[in-house]
Design a protein around this motif. Structure first.
Motif, mmCIF file in Angstrom:
data_model
loop_
_atom_site.group_PDB
_atom_site.id
_atom_site.type_symbol
_atom_site.label_atom_id
_atom_site.label_comp_id
_atom_site.label_asym_id
_atom_site.label_seq_id
_atom_site.Cartn_x
_atom_site.Cartn_y
_atom_site.Cartn_z
ATOM 1 N N LYS A 130 10.016 14.416 24.394
ATOM 2 C CA LYS A 130 10.841 13.687 23.435
ATOM 3 C C LYS A 130 12.291 14.139 23.591
ATOM 4 O O LYS A 130 12.603 15.311 23.422
ATOM 5 C CB LYS A 130 10.345 13.988 22.013
ATOM 6 N N PHE B 165 14.717 11.698 15.288
ATOM 7 C CA PHE B 165 13.965 10.664 15.995
ATOM 8 C C PHE B 165 14.323 10.694 17.474
ATOM 9 O O PHE B 165 15.387 11.172 17.851
ATOM 10 C CB PHE B 165 14.246 9.294 15.377
ATOM 11 N N ASP C 175 6.383 8.657 16.952
ATOM 12 C CA ASP C 175 5.981 9.435 18.131
ATOM 13 C C ASP C 175 4.483 9.301 18.371
ATOM 14 O O ASP C 175 4.032 9.112 19.494
ATOM 15 C CB ASP C 175 6.339 10.917 17.920
ATOM 16 N N VAL D 46 -5.264 -0.646 7.286
ATOM 17 C CA VAL D 46 -5.737 0.164 8.409
ATOM 18 C C VAL D 46 -6.741 1.142 7.831
ATOM 19 O O VAL D 46 -6.428 1.858 6.885
ATOM 20 C CB VAL D 46 -4.582 0.926 9.085
ATOM 21 N N ASN E 12 2.468 2.270 10.477
ATOM 22 C CA ASN E 12 3.142 1.179 9.768
ATOM 23 C C ASN E 12 4.531 1.531 9.274
ATOM 24 O O ASN E 12 5.116 0.802 8.477
ATOM 25 C CB ASN E 12 2.266 0.725 8.598
ATOM 26 N N ALA F 260 9.163 14.248 13.090
ATOM 27 C CA ALA F 260 9.535 14.598 11.723
ATOM 28 C C ALA F 260 9.639 16.100 11.535
ATOM 29 O O ALA F 260 10.159 16.807 12.386
ATOM 30 C CB ALA F 260 8.571 13.965 10.738
ATOM 31 N N ALA G 224 0.631 5.165 0.878
ATOM 32 C CA ALA G 224 -0.165 6.277 1.423
ATOM 33 C C ALA G 224 0.597 7.565 1.135
ATOM 34 O O ALA G 224 0.759 7.932 -0.029
ATOM 35 C CB ALA G 224 -0.428 6.051 2.896
ATOM 36 N N GLY G 225 1.103 8.250 2.162
ATOM 37 C CA GLY G 225 1.854 9.486 1.912
ATOM 38 C C GLY G 225 3.179 9.239 1.200
ATOM 39 O O GLY G 225 3.741 10.131 0.565
ATOM 40 N N GLY G 226 3.693 8.044 1.346
ATOM 41 C CA GLY G 226 4.936 7.694 0.658
ATOM 42 C C GLY G 226 6.196 8.222 1.321
ATOM 43 O O GLY G 226 7.298 8.002 0.822
ATOM 44 N N THR G 227 6.064 8.897 2.456
ATOM 45 C CA THR G 227 7.267 9.515 3.044
ATOM 46 C C THR G 227 8.253 8.478 3.574
ATOM 47 O O THR G 227 9.437 8.746 3.690
ATOM 48 C CB THR G 227 6.899 10.465 4.198
ATOM 49 N N ASN G 228 7.781 7.327 3.878
ATOM 50 C CA ASN G 228 8.674 6.267 4.317
ATOM 51 C C ASN G 228 8.896 5.260 3.181
ATOM 52 O O ASN G 228 10.019 4.909 2.827
ATOM 53 C CB ASN G 228 8.078 5.576 5.547
ATOM 54 N N LEU G 229 7.812 4.873 2.559
ATOM 55 C CA LEU G 229 7.901 3.805 1.572
ATOM 56 C C LEU G 229 8.753 4.196 0.365
ATOM 57 O O LEU G 229 9.554 3.402 -0.127
ATOM 58 C CB LEU G 229 6.481 3.408 1.124
ATOM 59 N N PHE H 277 0.835 -1.192 0.000
ATOM 60 C CA PHE H 277 0.000 0.000 0.000
ATOM 61 C C PHE H 277 0.872 1.246 0.000
ATOM 62 O O PHE H 277 1.841 1.341 0.737
ATOM 63 C CB PHE H 277 -0.892 0.025 1.255
ATOM 64 N N THR I 177 0.515 10.071 6.563
ATOM 65 C CA THR I 177 -0.853 9.760 6.988
ATOM 66 C C THR I 177 -0.846 8.998 8.309
ATOM 67 O O THR I 177 0.182 8.434 8.725
ATOM 68 C CB THR I 177 -1.548 8.873 5.950
HETATM 69 C C1 LIG Z 1 13.551 12.284 7.528
HETATM 70 C C2 LIG Z 1 12.393 11.719 8.271
HETATM 71 C C3 LIG Z 1 12.237 12.022 9.616
HETATM 72 C C4 LIG Z 1 11.163 11.501 10.308
HETATM 73 N N1 LIG Z 1 11.053 11.777 11.632
HETATM 74 C C5 LIG Z 1 10.039 11.222 12.337
HETATM 75 C C6 LIG Z 1 9.893 11.444 13.718
HETATM 76 O O1 LIG Z 1 10.671 12.168 14.334
HETATM 77 N N2 LIG Z 1 8.868 10.846 14.370
HETATM 78 C C7 LIG Z 1 7.984 10.050 13.719
HETATM 79 O O2 LIG Z 1 7.065 9.564 14.344
HETATM 80 N N3 LIG Z 1 8.091 9.820 12.411
HETATM 81 C C8 LIG Z 1 9.095 10.382 11.711
HETATM 82 N N4 LIG Z 1 9.213 10.125 10.393
HETATM 83 C C9 LIG Z 1 8.370 9.087 9.798
HETATM 84 C C10 LIG Z 1 7.048 9.565 9.285
HETATM 85 O O3 LIG Z 1 6.207 9.837 10.354
HETATM 86 C C11 LIG Z 1 6.510 8.417 8.432
HETATM 87 O O4 LIG Z 1 7.306 8.351 7.286
HETATM 88 C C12 LIG Z 1 5.075 8.634 8.040
HETATM 89 O O5 LIG Z 1 4.253 8.701 9.154
HETATM 90 C C13 LIG Z 1 4.609 7.494 7.140
HETATM 91 O O6 LIG Z 1 3.352 7.818 6.636
HETATM 92 P P1 LIG Z 1 3.058 7.760 5.068
HETATM 93 O O7 LIG Z 1 1.611 8.027 4.894
HETATM 94 O O8 LIG Z 1 3.959 8.624 4.306
HETATM 95 O O9 LIG Z 1 3.364 6.229 4.810
HETATM 96 P P2 LIG Z 1 3.957 5.505 3.543
HETATM 97 O O10 LIG Z 1 5.361 5.852 3.373
HETATM 98 O O11 LIG Z 1 3.049 5.661 2.390
HETATM 99 O O12 LIG Z 1 3.825 4.012 4.062
HETATM 100 C C14 LIG Z 1 4.602 3.512 5.120
HETATM 101 C C15 LIG Z 1 4.263 2.039 5.315
HETATM 102 O O13 LIG Z 1 2.951 1.898 5.811
HETATM 103 C C16 LIG Z 1 2.153 1.108 4.960
HETATM 104 N N5 LIG Z 1 0.819 1.698 4.985
HETATM 105 C C17 LIG Z 1 0.506 2.987 4.717
HETATM 106 N N6 LIG Z 1 -0.811 3.208 4.920
HETATM 107 C C18 LIG Z 1 -1.336 2.017 5.321
HETATM 108 C C19 LIG Z 1 -2.654 1.609 5.690
HETATM 109 N N7 LIG Z 1 -3.674 2.473 5.705
HETATM 110 N N8 LIG Z 1 -2.820 0.332 6.041
HETATM 111 C C20 LIG Z 1 -1.802 -0.545 6.050
HETATM 112 N N9 LIG Z 1 -0.538 -0.207 5.709
HETATM 113 C C21 LIG Z 1 -0.305 1.060 5.364
HETATM 114 C C22 LIG Z 1 2.842 1.179 3.623
HETATM 115 O O14 LIG Z 1 2.545 0.037 2.848
HETATM 116 C C23 LIG Z 1 4.285 1.235 4.039
HETATM 117 O O15 LIG Z 1 4.774 -0.035 4.332
HETATM 118 C C24 LIG Z 1 10.241 10.667 9.649
HETATM 119 C C25 LIG Z 1 10.392 10.390 8.311
HETATM 120 C C26 LIG Z 1 11.447 10.902 7.617
HETATM 121 C C27 LIG Z 1 11.574 10.596 6.160
#
Ligand SMILES: Cc1cc2nc3c(=O)[nH]c(=O)nc-3n(C[C@H](O)[C@H](O)[C@H](O)COP(=O)(O)OP(=O)(O)OC[C@H]3O[C@@H](n4cnc5c(N)ncnc54)[C@H](O)[C@@H]3O)c2cc1C
Ligand code: SF4
Lengths: 338, 785
Positions: free
Chosen positions: A229, A238, A163, A211, A113, A98, A28-33, A26, A107
């Motif tokens: 934190k 982090f 967090d 989710v 996740n 972040a 979502a926002g893609g910030t991690n994936l 999946f 998201t």
């Molecule tokens: C430089 C950097 C610093 C950061 N610092 C922090 C921090 O200090 N504290 C913190 O808490 N976070 C931090 N983050 C992490 C950030 O919070 C996560 O990247 C973000 O929350 C992921 O959300 P996303 O929607 O972009 O997920 P995505 O990148 O789209 O997805 C992440 C994972 O979740 C899965 N997924 C997404 N949505 C669903 C769903 N609805 N159901 C099931 N699986 C799903 C995806 O398949 C993937 O495996 C940081 C990230 C970066 C890049």
């Protein structure tokens, strides 16, 4: 980045159907994936974009709780007036994470996740059981300053870096899932796993499960709470250790109920009923908080570089409990620990 | 490059904060994304074709490459070349004047590994996506790694060797008097050791290069660099060009004022942060090698992780400082021993003692520098480059001495004030350090603090502390040449191959030429960063204004002289027959006694066929002077430390700097402030973590390599103290780019000591180090459950 397929789910049913196929993930926002794709840590055959599914809202629940749609951004959640007034702890925890830009894209479902930040997990040349089952764990005996002190296993010492999740744990949130077999609800306490012998499994999601929302039970802890934190720099880093606290005090100042969860120290947000039992009925003093901290940290072991987390976590717990008891929560805009 | 946008009039912007401070002339281009960096190049700038190159780096530090299997990579559609040591063009040896790695180790020439992250292949494809894709498919196998590899000083201590020359040729071994004996006999002794972590540049712009071979066999490259001519010479050497392409062109220009056509052209329009990292890099050679085989222009941009292993950094340093003082705190002996990491390839060893030998008066002085060659990429120049670490050690030790003797830390510095240059005995060209101490102390409230260690409390029980240190940076000058052409339209074009690395060179040079010529800023245009222009020297060592500025000023003075001669000989001029010495030029108008005047444009328009062209070469003696020439400053820090979490917050930084004449206060302030922010990062955050088993830099991303964010940065106050340094330099200026960083880490460490009583002797000062020992009235020590 390797080429991959891209599908956009038109309905939830379609998403869980297609998502159950191996090698489909999946998006979502893609910030991690997307980072993980670039690093080749994840090499899915296809991404299934869930961003148009109808989980975009924050809704009232009949029991006066709130339902947070999985696709609501972290920023929209943190700044939602209902969340801010009724669940300030959650708002605070999200804003501690972040950067503003990331929170605008990330998201709620993605946050739950997100994968670990263990440096070896990101380094495809290194041994890592989480990335490649059976390859070993380079973090044990390596650079593990940021890694876990609680609930570790011989195969993995990674932390869950969120967090937001730490606050959700204190709030006893529930995660709503939709899968090929239908809906189910998992309490936060059971959502994430300890690494054990299967560190590649971060949580208890089944194949294809999505989710859809996070349910918050009726509001608690509007007054006595904090999210503290501790990190090397004050923004965009982090947690080394984080502490979420929610408390209720009676008129005489005794602690009626206290909940304390730790982030940055384990594979899941860490809570310990025995620690909370120590606090119940007590007056808020440093000694009582210290005793609770000792319970919360029972069994903690350092891995070398991160030994300092044992002392740091204890200090942070005491301080966070003091902040919560005094009704002076940590500010996430000033950021300075005052 | 030739700027194609006219100098922007200051438009609707608010007034500049200080007179004499034109804003950055290229500021709007940078802000709007119009400024062209090498990484921005697209094929329409290179004749319709521009392939993408991606480097493949080693995942092992030592041993040999056994096999490189490129068959899968070659099958990716669009891939044109997989360059490896097996098919790469053989290169000729090069001389890297800055001691860079390529002077000892040319890329892709054999199968030997020297460090983790070493280039082992370059993939060239039609698109970046294809090149990246294919790069990941290049499969490399290695022989077993060396069992005795060393990646840290702790591992490589047995490789220590004395170093004769450090930095750009400063002595690595210094002895004045009998330091050992004097130390042993001193009533007060301090003996401390210091460890400082490696950390990387992380300039916003990574290493990047566009290379294109011409039909006539010539080579043009566009890249961010601090030394375009130097890079051109390296390319000339490596690719076997004729004599002209080698050093002779530089020598001819510097010594004889003769410029000749060079078949290798290096263009450097914009450099997005350099600070020592962009000069004679490995990628300088990789892109032309690839382009040579494909016969097409190639663009290569390093990814962030590759900048950690393919570009220089501040290496790990271990130091010991021994101070011996008399009962009044006067230094009798200063002994500075250092062990620095270097690469197995590359000659750079940081000039760690550059401050120790210049900063305080002492009859006995010893500097003993050793280096250990580690199996990592080569450390190199980085803002300071030795002084921030050297000063951290020396100023921490001096602080310790002050408390031991019972003196105020400021007083001990005044007591040891060097009225002449300590290691040479030379008179200073100028030195307003006393005023820096006084004004900085006044601004920060030094004398209002409670000097007792651990005595001050801030908000919420935070421990407050004040610390200070001296900032010092040498004032240097290198050869440079400039040409100025005053045209028939009364506008001047200034040409010199210096470099805009973010420091404001374009603005300062334009401003300097305009001021000297008496023209408004809008009538002067600078051309820079191109080896088709006169030799501009190296943009290093805070010398841009000293080196290039001197040449521009001299050329401008000559233009002015010729112009005035011309008008007084011109019957059509209202200034005809006046004595040139009675004329002055201001704001584009030549004015004589009694109100006679005309514009420069009018005077020049009468002889449209003969513009005035003048050239000047300066700095031939490398700034050699009979005076000691250093820029000084006093830096103060106020910190607060949370007694529970040990979080250190820098509340204020105050820097008072004496830097000769200040040409552009706005730019100088921003240079010093940037430098101080870096110092704060060095003090509290910056470290690159190494996996000690593999030699891999682990936190090789902007998310994980921590530099200060706004939330971490304190209030920064900068005081500029003008000096008359005209006997030191024709412009009376001193180098100010690096001065600001040199005392910050020490000032912060000293403030932490004042707050907590803890003397932390290793950088960065992270909270785990402070957790080590008890604080004054700290919370109960944590038990380890
Ligand atoms: C430089 C950097 C610093 C950061 N610092 C922090 C921090 O200090 N504290 C913190 O808490 N976070 C931090 N983050 C992490 C950030 O919070 C996560 O990247 C973000 O929350 C992921 O959300 P996303 O929607 O972009 O997920 P995505 O990148 O789209 O997805 C992440 C994972 O979740 C899965 N997924 C997404 N949505 C669903 C769903 N609805 N159901 C099931 N699986 C799903 C995806 O398949 C993937 O495996 C940081 C990230 C970066 C890049
Ligand atoms: S700690 Fe876990 S994530 Fe990190 S290397 Fe070990 S197995 Fe992989």
């Amino acid at each position: 980045m390797r080429n991959f397929g891209y599908l956009r789910a038109a309905s939830a049913a379609e998403a869980v159907q297609a998502g159950a196929a191996p090698q489909v993930q999946f998006l979502a926002g893609g910030t991690n994936l997307v980072d993980l794709l670039k690093y080749r840590v994840e090499q899915p055959a296809a991404l299934l974009d869930i961003n148009r599914l109808p989980y975009q809202h924050i809704e009232e629940l009949p029991d006066q709780g709130l339902r947070l749609g999985a696709l609501v951004t972290n920023a929209a959640t943190a700044y939602d007036a209902r969340v801010q007034t009724r669940y300030p702890l959650l708002s605070s925890a999200i804003l501690a994470g972040a950067s503003a830009q990331l929170r605008n894209a990330a998201t709620n479902g993605g946050n739950l996740n997100q994968r670990t930040r263990c440096p070896y997990f990101y380094d495809v040349a290194a041994a890592c059981n989480k990335r490649q089952p059976g390859s070993g764990c380079a973090a044990i005996g390596g650079h593990n300053r940021g890694l876990a002190i609680l609930g570790t296993s011989e195969s993995c010492i990674a932390t869950f870096p969120s967090d937001m999740g730490v606050a959700l744990r204190v709030l006893d949130a529930e995660v709503r899932l939709l899968g090929p077999a239908g809906e189910r609800v998992v309490p936060m306490a059971e959502y994430h796993r300890l690494p054990g012998a299967e560190p590649w499994r971060d949580n208890n999601l089944l194949p294809g499960e999505l989710v859809t929302a996070i349910d918050l039970p009726p509001a608690h802890f509007g007054q006595h709470y904090t999210y503290l934190k501790i990190r090397d720099r004050l923004s965009y880093a982090f947690a080394l250790v984080s502490v979420a606290v929610g408390m209720r005090l009676d008129k005489a100042g005794h602690i009626q109920e206290a909940r304390v969860a730790l982030g940055g120290v384990a594979h899941k947000p860490w809570r310990e009923p025995r620690a909370e039992a120590v606090l119940a009925g007590q007056l808020p003093t440093a000694e009582v908080f210290g005793a609770a901290a000792d319970e919360l940290l029972a069994g903690a072991v350092g891995q070398g570089e991160n030994n300092f987390k044992l002392a740091l976590a204890r200090r942070a717990i005491v301080r966070a409990c003091q902040q919560a008891a005094a009704g002076t929560p940590q500010s996430q805009s000033d950021k300075h620990i005052r | 490059m030739v700027s194609n946008s006219p100098v922007p009039a200051s438009l609707e912007l608010p007034p500049v904060p200080a007179p004499g401070s034109p804003r950055r002339l290229e500021g709007r281009d940078k802000l709007t994304g119009r400024a062209q960096y090498a990484g921005d190049f697209t094929s329409h700038l290179t004749g319709g074709v521009l392939d993408a190159a991606v480097v493949v780096t080693s995942t092992q530090a030592t041993g040999r490459i056994l096999t490189i299997d490129a068959s899968a990579a070659n099958k990716v559609p669009g891939v044109r070349l997989v360059l490896t040591h097996e098919n790469a063009p053989r290169l000729h040896a090069v001389l890297a004047t800055n001691g860079a790695e390529i002077g000892d180790l040319l890329p892709l020439q054999d199968d030997k590994l020297h460090y983790y992250g070493q280039a082992v292949a370059v993939v060239v494809a039609d698109t970046l996506a294809a090149a990246r894709d294919a790069a990941a498919l290049v499969h490399v196998t290695y022989s077993a790694p060396a069992p005795d590899a060393a990646f840290t000083l702790a591992q490589g201590r047995s490789r220590s060797q004395d170093v004769k020359k450090v930095g750009a040729g400063d002595p690595g071994q210094v002895q004045v008097g009998h330091p050992d004996k004097a130390f042993a006999a001193a009533p007060h002794q301090v003996d401390l050791t210091f460890d400082t972590a490696p950390h990387h540049h992380n300039a916003m712009e990574p290493g990047a290069i566009v290379a294109a071979w011409e039909a006539d066999g010539g080579l043009t490259v566009h890249l961010p660099t601090q030394f375009s001519y130097g890079d051109a010479v390296i390319l000339g050497e490596a690719f076997g060009f004729g004599l002209k392409e080698r050093l002779p062109n530089i020598v001819a220009q510097v010594l004889g004022g003769i410029e000749f056509h060079h078949k290798v052209r290096v263009v450097s329009t914009m450099t997005g942060g350099a600070f020592g990292s962009k000069n004679a890099n490995v990628h300088l050679l990789l892109a032309p090698m690839a382009a040579k085989l494909t016969g097409r222009p190639v663009k290569l941009v390093l990814d962030r992780a590759q900048t950690f292993s393919m570009m220089p950094f501040r290496g790990e340093m271990h130091q010991r400082i021994r101070l011996g003082a008399d009962a009044e705190g006067r230094l009798q002996a200063v002994l500075h021993d250092a062990l620095l990491a270097k690469g197995t390839a590359g000659q750079f060893v940081a000039p760690i003692g550059e401050a120790t030998t210049k900063v305080y008066a002492t009859p006995n002085l010893g500097l003993h520098v050793q280096a250990a060659a580690l199996d990592t990429n080569a450390p190199g120049w980085m803002r300071g480059p030795g002084a921030p670490n050297g000063q951290f050690a020396l100023e921490s030790a001096l602080d310790t001495l002050a408390y031991q003797v019972g003196l105020d830390p400021l007083e001990i510095r005044l007591r040891n004030y060097a009225d002449t240059e300590p290691d040479t005995g030379k008179e200073w060209s100028s030195k307003a350090l006393r005023e820096c101490y006084a004004q900085g102390a006044e601004r920060v409230g030094w004398h209002q603090r409670n000097p007792q260690v651990g005595s001050m409390r801030g908000e919420n029980g935070r421990l407050l502390g004040y610390g200070m240190a001296t900032a010092i940076y040498p004032t240097l000058q290198l050869p440079a040449r400039a040409r100025i052409v005053l045209g028939a339209d009364g506008r001047a074009v200034v040409q010199t191959a210096n470099h805009e690395i973010g420091q404001g060179m374009i603005t300062t040079f334009t401003q300097l030429a305009a001021e000297t010529l008496g023209l408004p800023l809008e009538q002067v245009r600078l051309e820079w960063g191109d080896t088709r222009l006169p030799y501009g020297g190296m943009t290093v060592g805070s010398m841009t204004t000293l080196s290039g500025g001197a040449a521009i000023q001299e050329a401008a003075q000559q233009v002015l002289k010729t112009l005035l001669k011309r008008v007084v000989a011109d019957q059509a001029s209202p200034l005809y027959n006046l004595a040139p010495a009675t004329l002055r030029v201001e704001n584009g108008r030549i004015m004589g006694p009694g109100g006679a005047s005309e514009t420069v444009a009018a005077a020049m328009a009468r002889q449209p066929e003969s513009p005035i062209t003048e050239e000047a070469t300066t700095g031939r003696t490398m700034g050699h002077s009979r005076y000691g020439r250093e820029a000084f400053g006093a830096e103060f820090a106020v910190v607060s430390v949370d007694p529970d979490t040990l979080h250190v917050q820098v509340e204020r930084l105050v820097g008072a700097f004496a830097g000769g004449r200040i040409l552009n206060p706005l730019l100088v302030r921003s240079q010093l402030m940037g430098s101080m922010v870096w110092g704060l990062g060095q003090a509290l955050l910056e470290q690159t973590a190494m996996d000690e088993r593999t030699g891999h830099w682990l936190n090789d991303s902007l998310g994980e390599a921590l530099v200060p964010t706004n939330a971490d940065v304190a209030d920064i106050d900068i005081i500029l103290i003008e000096e008359d340094d005209s006997r030191g330099h024709p412009l009376g200026v001193k180098g100010l780019g690096e001065l600001g960083i040199t005392g910050v880490a020490a000032a912060i460490a000293n403030a932490i000591f004042h707050a907590t009583g803890q003397r932390i002797t290793s950088l960065p000062i992270t909270l785990d180090k402070l957790l080590g020992t008890p604080l004054p009235q700290s919370a109960a020590p944590a038990s380890n459950p």
